[in-house]
Each structure stands twice: as structure tokens, then as C-alpha cells.
Write a protein that holds these residues in place. Structure first.
Motif, PDB file in Angstrom:
ATOM      1  N   THR A  98      51.836  94.409  -0.134  1.00  0.00           N
ATOM      2  CA  THR A  98      50.202  95.014  -0.222  1.00  0.00           C
ATOM      3  C   THR A  98      50.121  95.575  -1.791  1.00  0.00           C
ATOM      4  O   THR A  98      51.298  95.436  -2.364  1.00  0.00           O
ATOM      5  CB  THR A  98      50.185  95.911   0.759  1.00  0.00           C
ATOM      6  OG1 THR A  98      48.739  96.221   0.949  1.00  0.00           O
ATOM      7  CG2 THR A  98      50.755  97.356   0.414  1.00  0.00           C
ATOM      8  N   LYS A 122      45.505  99.348  -1.077  1.00  0.00           N
ATOM      9  CA  LYS A 122      45.780  99.017   0.257  1.00  0.00           C
ATOM     10  C   LYS A 122      46.571 100.000   0.873  1.00  0.00           C
ATOM     11  O   LYS A 122      46.395 100.450   2.171  1.00  0.00           O
ATOM     12  CB  LYS A 122      45.918  97.648   0.599  1.00  0.00           C
ATOM     13  CG  LYS A 122      44.737  96.791   0.578  1.00  0.00           C
ATOM     14  CD  LYS A 122      45.172  95.135   0.853  1.00  0.00           C
ATOM     15  CE  LYS A 122      43.836  94.340   0.729  1.00  0.00           C
ATOM     16  NZ  LYS A 122      44.183  92.916   0.973  1.00  0.00           N
ATOM     17  N   ALA A 137      45.657 102.693   3.771  1.00  0.00           N
ATOM     18  CA  ALA A 137      46.194 102.789   5.174  1.00  0.00           C
ATOM     19  C   ALA A 137      46.775 104.196   5.526  1.00  0.00           C
ATOM     20  O   ALA A 137      46.714 104.562   6.431  1.00  0.00           O
ATOM     21  CB  ALA A 137      47.465 101.770   5.286  1.00  0.00           C
ATOM     22  N   HIS A 166      48.959  99.513  10.764  1.00  0.00           N
ATOM     23  CA  HIS A 166      47.619  99.322  10.354  1.00  0.00           C
ATOM     24  C   HIS A 166      47.490  98.014   9.444  1.00  0.00           C
ATOM     25  O   HIS A 166      46.382  97.207   9.352  1.00  0.00           O
ATOM     26  CB  HIS A 166      47.244 100.574   9.411  1.00  0.00           C
ATOM     27  CG  HIS A 166      46.005 100.586   8.928  1.00  0.00           C
ATOM     28  ND1 HIS A 166      44.961 101.006   9.662  1.00  0.00           N
ATOM     29  CD2 HIS A 166      45.585 100.365   7.635  1.00  0.00           C
ATOM     30  CE1 HIS A 166      43.797 100.936   8.848  1.00  0.00           C
ATOM     31  NE2 HIS A 166      44.267 100.468   7.730  1.00  0.00           N
ATOM     32  N   LEU A 167      48.297  97.651   8.334  1.00  0.00           N
ATOM     33  CA  LEU A 167      48.482  96.934   7.514  1.00  0.00           C
ATOM     34  C   LEU A 167      48.371  95.284   8.147  1.00  0.00           C
ATOM     35  O   LEU A 167      47.759  94.350   7.878  1.00  0.00           O
ATOM     36  CB  LEU A 167      49.400  96.765   6.427  1.00  0.00           C
ATOM     37  CG  LEU A 167      49.486  98.152   5.452  1.00  0.00           C
ATOM     38  CD1 LEU A 167      50.345  98.084   4.427  1.00  0.00           C
ATOM     39  CD2 LEU A 167      48.086  97.850   4.458  1.00  0.00           C
ATOM     40  N   GLN A 211      45.063  94.162   9.479  1.00  0.00           N
ATOM     41  CA  GLN A 211      44.000  93.888   8.390  1.00  0.00           C
ATOM     42  C   GLN A 211      44.362  92.333   8.264  1.00  0.00           C
ATOM     43  O   GLN A 211      43.423  91.671   7.280  1.00  0.00           O
ATOM     44  CB  GLN A 211      44.143  94.869   7.371  1.00  0.00           C
ATOM     45  CG  GLN A 211      43.631  96.202   7.638  1.00  0.00           C
ATOM     46  CD  GLN A 211      43.883  96.949   6.597  1.00  0.00           C
ATOM     47  OE1 GLN A 211      44.740  96.667   5.471  1.00  0.00           O
ATOM     48  NE2 GLN A 211      42.707  97.916   6.607  1.00  0.00           N
ATOM     49  N   ARG A 212      45.345  91.790   8.704  1.00  0.00           N
ATOM     50  CA  ARG A 212      45.436  90.402   8.248  1.00  0.00           C
ATOM     51  C   ARG A 212      45.126  89.192   8.858  1.00  0.00           C
ATOM     52  O   ARG A 212      44.588  89.354   9.897  1.00  0.00           O
ATOM     53  CB  ARG A 212      47.257  90.163   7.823  1.00  0.00           C
ATOM     54  CG  ARG A 212      47.739  91.060   6.634  1.00  0.00           C
ATOM     55  CD  ARG A 212      49.131  90.666   6.653  1.00  0.00           C
ATOM     56  NE  ARG A 212      49.827  91.638   5.509  1.00  0.00           N
ATOM     57  CZ  ARG A 212      50.878  91.986   5.214  1.00  0.00           C
ATOM     58  NH1 ARG A 212      51.655  92.230   6.126  1.00  0.00           N
ATOM     59  NH2 ARG A 212      50.905  92.999   4.319  1.00  0.00           N
TER      60      ARG A 212
END
Length: 60
Positions: free
Chosen positions: A33, A37, A41, A55-56, A59-60
Motif C-alpha cells: 500500500t 493509505k 487505515a 481494512h485495506l 478497499q480493494r
């Protein structure tokens, strides 16, 4: 505290410390990331590596 170039990884593998640039570099690379970002996060879910990963991933 200043960034120590001899330290190459996180001090605590369960938490992300955004105040240490070497940790930001390590975690951005590890989590694939950007620093921005990563900071977003951590602001959203806290410093737990597991929560930041979740969380990351969402987002994808």
C-alpha cells in the motif's frame, strides 16, 4: 525520536507505529500500500496490524 537507519523492521509486529518512518516504510511494503493509505487505515481502525490488513483488503 529520530529514525534509526539500522532498524529495519517494526518494534512490535502486532502494531503499526506511524511515528517511525522505518515502520511506515516496512508496513507499506509488507501490506502493498502507500503511506497515505496506511495512515488512513490506521486512523480508521487503529494501530492493530490485523485490523489494518482487514481494512485495506476491504478497499480493494
Amino acid at each position: 525520536m529520530s529514525d534509526n537507519p539500522k532498524i529495519t523492521g517494526p518494534q512490535d509486529a502486532k502494531f503499526i507505529n506511524l511515528n517511525q518512518e522505518h515502520e511506515v516504510r516496512t508496513w507499506t511494503k509488507s501490506l502493498n500500500t502507500t503511506p497515505e493509505k496506511l495512515r488512513e487505515a490506521v486512523e480508521a481502525v487503529g494501530t492493530s496490524v490485523e485490523r489494518v490488513k482487514e481494512h485495506l483488503a476491504g478497499q480493494r
